[in-house]
Scaffold this motif. Structure first.
Motif, PDB file in Angstrom:
ATOM      1  N   GLY A  97      -6.717 -22.639  50.167  1.00 22.71           N
ATOM      2  CA  GLY A  97      -5.554 -23.120  49.433  1.00 22.71           C
ATOM      3  C   GLY A  97      -5.228 -22.299  48.207  1.00 22.71           C
TER       4      GLY A  97
ATOM      5  N   THR B  50      -3.200 -19.177  48.961  1.00 17.98           N
ATOM      6  CA  THR B  50      -1.807 -19.533  49.231  1.00 17.98           C
ATOM      7  C   THR B  50      -1.056 -19.823  47.937  1.00 17.98           C
ATOM      8  N   THR B  51      -1.720 -20.578  47.040  1.00 20.21           N
ATOM      9  CA  THR B  51      -1.094 -20.889  45.756  1.00 20.21           C
ATOM     10  C   THR B  51      -0.769 -19.616  44.994  1.00 20.21           C
TER      11      THR B  51
ATOM     12  N   ALA C 279       2.141 -17.824  46.592  1.00 20.90           N
ATOM     13  CA  ALA C 279       3.384 -18.567  46.376  1.00 20.90           C
ATOM     14  C   ALA C 279       3.863 -18.413  44.938  1.00 20.90           C
TER      15      ALA C 279
END
Lengths: 256, 221, 51
Positions: B20, B23-24, B27
């Protein structure tokens, strides 16, 4: 205060800095420092506002310099005190070094803020802009951010003894970084604009400027020392009171 | 040495399991790549001239995002206390953490930078220059992040406070990084900036593990 | 008051800001001194009366 502080060492310096003893000898400093500072301010302000000529280049705005330069000097002097205290905290683990560091940080931020604002108010009539990305102003602003970070770190810890050691590490990391920051900002500055500004502390300053400048600088420095001592004494008192309060709560819990 | 290698592998594995965070990171970086041009306006020459500065700022901000992860897992499960009593020493362990954080944070950002280059419509030469300066300069930022993470490891609000400790100290890296990548400069100045940037990264990477180890030690006493 | 020339506003603003911050700093410091001293006095009195 702490157990370390209670043991009286044979070393004269640690004795001088033992919290109880510190409270005794520093009490004799308060009124003399206050008096000296008040006299210096009176003389300095009289020179700065009434008894010095306007500069041939800057006109009357030169008078802003008499409050700007002392604060700019103190913004750095204060960090120096904090860095020395940080070494005291980490190497000798001296409780008064913690107290000195904690007392100095908000003072440093306040003097840096005064240096920045008076600098901006000086810059507007002299350079035609409140903010110039000149090397000194930029590094002073970064120093202000570092002070804010240190104060924020002090405040996030509940355990102030642990906070002192952690803040000491950051203070020293900052002390190592400040010359690098200064150097990089100067390099960046020459890159973007040639600096042609009047240098306040250039060798050409006439005596009519030196006298008020020096007096005001001394006045602010003595005031800083006075406030630093007062804040250190307050912190010692506060820690003593905190300990009594803990004991009181413990007693009450035992009783109930 | 073998133990450090094992630690490196362990940390990389656990970082990839907690996918995660990557991905953060991506992003966040790409969001900046969208928001900045939208705020500035679709003026391509302007964007191209601001590009190196915006990319450097974006990398700095994005890399601060996951800063608290460096030590927090090991602090929470007690591994950090256990590490203190191993023969490795906290400095060596901090050095491994530095490498892991650089590999999992700075490297993905550098790999993504061509996408940012397209969004800011900078030319290929500038893009390579920016990527080179990022490669040379991000170790300094990672080193500072390591120290800040060590300082704030025992705090609940560490993730909030650590970035504001890093940012003022990271300014020299940004100055030399952008200074070396800006195409408007003469060749000599870009080289000077590159040398300063590399020197800074080397010195910071060399000293940061010791400062971090000191911070970890005093904050656990 | 002397004539401060065309930039009097800036000079007065600079002196006022420095004055306000300095006086504020002194006021906060002194009020903390007395507040903590009183707190310590109160707690010590409580301890003596309690014991």
């Amino acid at each position: 205060m702490t157990d370390q502080g209670e043991t009286i060492s044979t070393n004269w310096f640690s004795q001088l800095a033992h919290p109880g003893f510190f409270m005794r000898w520093s009490a004799y400093l308060i009124w003399p420092l206050a008096l000296i500072s008040a006299v210096l301010f009176a003389v300095g302000l009289w020179f700065a506002l009434f008894h010095s000529p306007a500069d041939y280049q800057m006109g009357e705005t030169v008078r802003i310099m008499y409050v700007h330069v002392p604060n700019a000097w103190l913004s750095q002097f204060c960090y120096g005190i904090m860095a020395v205290s940080a070494v005291g905290t980490l190497v000798w683990r001296h409780p008064m070094a913690d107290v000195s560091m904690k007392a100095a940080a908000p003072l440093g931020a306040a003097f840096t803020a005064m240096a920045l604002v008076s600098g901006a108010l000086w810059g507007r009539p002299t350079w035609g802009t409140f903010w110039e990305w000149d090397g000194r102003m930029t590094s002073t602003l970064i120093l202000f951010l570092i002070y804010l970070g240190l104060i924020a770190l002090w405040r996030t810890f509940e355990d102030q003894l642990r906070a002192a050691k952690v803040v000491a590490v950051l203070t020293l990391v900052g002390a190592v970084n400040i010359p690098i920051i200064k150097f990089s900002v100067d390099w960046w500055n020459t890159l973007h604009q040639p600096s042609t500004f009047f240098r306040a502390d250039g060798p050409k300053a006439p005596a009519s400027i030196i006298t008020p400048l020096l007096t005001m600088t001394l006045a602010f420095t003595v005031l800083f020392l006075l406030l630093h001592v007062l804040r250190m004494r307050t912190e010692v008192t506060k820690r003593k009171a905190d300990r009594l309060e803990h004991l009181k709560i413990a007693r009450q819990q035992k009783a109930s | 040495m073998q133990a450090l290698w094992a630690l490196l592998i362990r940390d990389l594995k656990s970082a990839s399991r907690a996918g995660g965070s990557l991905t953060t990171l991506i992003a966040f970086y790409l969001s900046l790549g969208v928001i900045l041009p939208i705020a500035i306006g679709p003026d391509k020459p302007l964007l191209a001239s601001l590009g190196p500065a915006l990319i450097w700022t974006g990398v700095l901000l994005s890399s601060l995002l996951g800063l608290d992860r460096i030590f927090v897992a090991d602090h929470d499960d007690g591994s950090l206390t256990a590490f203190r009593h191993t023969r490795l020493g906290l400095s060596a362990i901090s050095f491994v953490k530095l490498i892991v954080h650089w590999l999992t944070t700075a490297l993905p950002l550098i790999v993504l930078t061509p996408v940012m280059g397209v969004l800011f419509s900078i030319d290929l030469d500038t893009l390579f220059a920016v990527m080179l300066t990022l490669l040379l300069g991000t170790p300094a930022i990672t080193a500072l992040s390591l120290v800040a993470a060590a300082l704030s490891v025992s705090l609940k609000r560490g993730a909030v406070i650590a970035p504001i400790l890093v940012m003022p100290l990271a300014i020299p890296a940004v100055i030399f990084g952008v200074g070396a990548a800006k195409p408007v400069l003469g060749a000599g100045q870009a080289e000077t900036a590159l040398l300063f940037l590399s020197a800074m990264s080397l010195v910071f990477v060399a000293f940061a593990p010791f400062a971090a180890a000191l911070a970890l030690r005093v904050s656990q006493e | 008051m002397i004539d401060l020339g065309p930039h009097a506003t800036y000079i007065i603003a600079a002196y006022s800001f420095v004055f306000i911050v300095t006086v504020g700093l002194i006021a906060v410091t002194v009020s903390n001194v007395t507040r903590q001293a009183r707190r310590l006095e109160r707690l010590e009195a409580e301890r003596k009366s309690g014991a």
